[in-house]
Design an enzyme around this catalytic site. Sequence first.
Site, PDB file in Angstrom:
ATOM      1  N   ASP A   1      -2.260  -2.132   9.777  1.00  0.00           N
ATOM      2  CA  ASP A   1      -2.501  -2.121   8.333  1.00  0.00           C
ATOM      3  C   ASP A   1      -3.020  -3.461   7.801  1.00  0.00           C
ATOM      4  OD1 ASP A   1      -1.509   0.477   8.276  1.00  0.00           O
ATOM      5  OD2 ASP A   1       0.531  -0.160   7.769  1.00  0.00           O
TER       6      ASP A   1
ATOM      7  N   LYS B   1       0.850  -1.214   0.000  1.00  0.00           N
ATOM      8  CA  LYS B   1       0.000   0.000   0.000  1.00  0.00           C
ATOM      9  C   LYS B   1       0.867   1.238   0.000  1.00  0.00           C
ATOM     10  CE  LYS B   1       0.940   1.352   4.390  1.00  0.00           C
ATOM     11  NZ  LYS B   1       1.747   2.539   4.679  1.00  0.00           N
TER      12      LYS B   1
HETATM   13  O1  C5P Z   1       0.124  -1.513  14.223  1.00  0.00           O
HETATM   14  P1  C5P Z   1       1.552  -1.760  13.939  1.00  0.00           P
HETATM   15  O2  C5P Z   1       2.117  -2.937  14.684  1.00  0.00           O
HETATM   16  O3  C5P Z   1       1.882  -1.822  12.480  1.00  0.00           O
HETATM   17  O4  C5P Z   1       2.331  -0.485  14.474  1.00  0.00           O
HETATM   18  C1  C5P Z   1       3.719  -0.464  14.631  1.00  0.00           C
HETATM   19  C2  C5P Z   1       4.085   0.717  15.506  1.00  0.00           C
HETATM   20  O5  C5P Z   1       3.823   1.941  14.818  1.00  0.00           O
HETATM   21  C3  C5P Z   1       3.300   0.837  16.804  1.00  0.00           C
HETATM   22  O6  C5P Z   1       3.897   0.081  17.814  1.00  0.00           O
HETATM   23  C4  C5P Z   1       3.358   2.315  17.081  1.00  0.00           C
HETATM   24  O7  C5P Z   1       4.615   2.670  17.632  1.00  0.00           O
HETATM   25  C5  C5P Z   1       3.317   2.927  15.692  1.00  0.00           C
HETATM   26  N1  C5P Z   1       1.949   3.302  15.292  1.00  0.00           N
HETATM   27  C6  C5P Z   1       1.335   4.398  15.879  1.00  0.00           C
HETATM   28  N2  C5P Z   1       0.068   4.745  15.503  1.00  0.00           N
HETATM   29  C7  C5P Z   1      -0.576   4.062  14.538  1.00  0.00           C
HETATM   30  C8  C5P Z   1       0.016   2.945  13.913  1.00  0.00           C
HETATM   31  C9  C5P Z   1       1.289   2.591  14.313  1.00  0.00           C
HETATM   32  O8  C5P Z   1       1.918   5.044  16.749  1.00  0.00           O
HETATM   33  N3  C5P Z   1      -1.802   4.445  14.169  1.00  0.00           N
END
Ligand code: C5P
Length: 320
Positions: free
Chosen positions: A153, A26
């Site tokens: 995502d 994406k």
């Molecule tokens: O959700 P995901 O594991 O992909 O997110 C990885 C990191 O990115 C999270 O631990 C956080 O630090 C950051 N993040 C965030 N806000 C979001 C998505 C991700 O702070 N909406």
Amino acid sequence: MTDVTSRQGRPGADRAGSVTVRVPAKVNLQLSVGPPRADGYHDVVTVYHAVSLYDEVTVSPAERTSVTVTGEAGVPLGPANLAVRAAGALARAAGLNDAGRVRIEIRKRIPVAAGLAGGSADAAGALVACNELWRAGASQADLAAIGAGLGSDVPFALAGGTAVGLGRGERLTTALAAGSYHWVLAFGAAGLATPDVYAACDRLRAARGLAVPAPALSAQLMAALRSGDPAAVGPLLANDLQPAALSLRPLLRRTLAAGRELGALGAIVSGSGPTCAFLAAGARAARELAVGITGAGVCRAVVQVTGPAPGASLVDGTAP
Ligand code: C5P
């Protein structure tokens, strides 16, 4: 899951009893980021757009759960692998024990830690593939709910297309988007860890001392997407994480500038970066842009893709 083995290897040829799923990368056409939440995440308003750069995830029954990866380097192997975690989460949700062990083979074309949601793609691929392999009967909504627990995502990697993401990005609404878009992606030499980029964004904002407004969807961008006109969409691409990614990788300024000088309609860091995405007027313009950016020597590799691409889908002929 304790019985995970891992190694780098080549995916085997299709075998009876294996299922292969193709999952897109994406880019974010808009990524507006709110202040940090108590749980460490940030509320976002984002417009996801799936593009035709795919990982393939093949699963087959096995005595022990294992994962092998070919292609792009740097995928965590073992229990931290998002595809392994996805298979485990679905097995638990479906009440499978030993029957939920699986051999996972990832053919990786989406670079790792690139701002293209490659890890989420692999999780989504494993969810769809295992659901089929085990005939677990989970609905799209079930898979999205399990996926949201694995990464913000993942629900979008399941859905594909063009969609608005709220909350952490996991709450999706399909966006009305006309036409198809031609993109050039410029891969960075080294990855960026998403938490580092969000933290840098918080630091930059704190240093400016400004209040961070609640993120809001761009009505102009949504109208431009409905029009299907890339010349209208290009100038409206916006990413709140871009200044943070540029602060961590100053050379990306050169990459973005090269694409703009070569006539890109829009130039943006994708998600948390370091991939830069350039919007072109059509297939021919994208080809010329790709050649120009390659010649400028401002990135590791260049690919041409189109969007919107479909979400995680079974590859024909591999159902068990
Ligand atoms: O959700 P995901 O594991 O992909 O997110 C990885 C990191 O990115 C999270 O631990 C956080 O630090 C950051 N993040 C965030 N806000 C979001 C998505 C991700 O702070 N909406």
